[in-house]
Design a protein around this motif. Structure first.
Motif: not given
Length: 288
Positions: A26, A41, A199
């Motif tokens: 992702g 992330h 993602g």
């Protein structure tokens, strides 16, 4: 080390590497296609773990919680790209880093307010709470094998989507030349939101299925983020195949490093990255 212990460590390496792949794939899609350095992330991985804890508590079963969490993750990722990340494409990397780091602080504070700072456990579903015998006196948890199987299925699905579908064609073209894609009449705005939502969903899925094994605790996203950037750099920015190969390499190096050279195991993955970058500065594979 006997053959049974070696086999168990190999299974641990594959399971860890495939779990890393879910998160890193992702990240490499977002970084390689959208050009955004997303420090937040790792927070999506943490979000997945806390979603597993919350939804499993509500539904009573992780197998029900995971599909619900993925749907929520896709919706959350789509909205997050629309509200925040859509403004970052024309900004320099410093502004991207500052804003995504700010999102980390926001997510951590929201996590503290909503769930608290305690460490939580997520029970393994009863149907998967067993072990398979390996050798005469050793066993291996069924749930860990299921994690590897889920990761392999997701990897196969990603390969099919990216290589065999129109959406995958647009994603690969966007990673190569986004201006050309836009000039062909493809709605790049929607494409970016779909990629970002994908993602986020991959990172959330990784956090959800890893929660029963690693537990759920504050700051868990920061640990996985650094390793994921190493995976992206080794595999090649924008390359999903590279993310898979690099994740498995890191899984074996990290696992066997802790077995044979525990004091220096934390350095080995960075040493591997340095060696590979000296050999291939762009990473193992090109984008796509």
């Amino acid at each position: 080390m006997d053959i049974v212990s070696f086999l168990i460590q190999c299974l641990n390496s594959v399971q860890y590497g495939l779990l890393l792949f879910l998160v890193a794939s992702g990240l490499t899609l977002i970084f390689g296609i959208m050009g955004v350095i997303n420090l937040a992330h790792g927070s999506f991985y943490m979000l997945g773990a806390y979603l597993a804890f919350a939804l499993a508590s509500l539904t009573g079963n992780l197998l029900i919680a995971v599909p619900l969490g993925i749907v929520l993750a896709v919706a959350f990722g789509y909205m997050l790209e629309w509200v925040f990340f859509s403004f970052l494409y024309e900004r320099d990397h410093l502004q991207q880093v500052l804003m995504t780091y700010g999102l980390i602080l926001v997510f951590e504070e929201l996590r503290s307010i909503l769930v608290g700072d305690d460490v939580h456990g997520v029970p393994i579903p009863a149907i998967l709470d067993g072990a398979l015998p390996i050798g005469n006196d050793m066993t291996y948890p069924v749930y860990r094998l299921c994690i590897s199987a889920v990761c392999l299925l997701v990897a196969a699905a990603m390969y099919f989507v990216i290589r065999r579908t129109r959406l995958g064609m647009m994603i690969r073209a966007g990673a190569t030349n986004r201006e050309m894609v836009q000039s062909l009449g493809i709605n790049v705005t929607v494409l970016y939101r779909v990629v970002f939502a994908l993602g986020v969903a991959l990172a959330v899925l990784a956090g959800m299925i890893a929660a029963p094994v690693s537990s759920v605790y504050p700051g868990m996203g920061a640990q996985v983020l650094i390793v994921c950037f190493v995976v992206v750099v080794i595999g090649g920015i924008g390359s999903v195949k590279g993310a898979l190969v690099a994740s498995l390499l890191l899984g074996f190096v990290d696992t066997f490093g802790k077995v044979f050279w525990q004091d220096a195991s934390g350095v080995l993955i960075y040493l591997l990255m340095a060696v590979i970058l000296l050999w291939k500065p762009q990473g193992l594979f090109k984008a796509g």
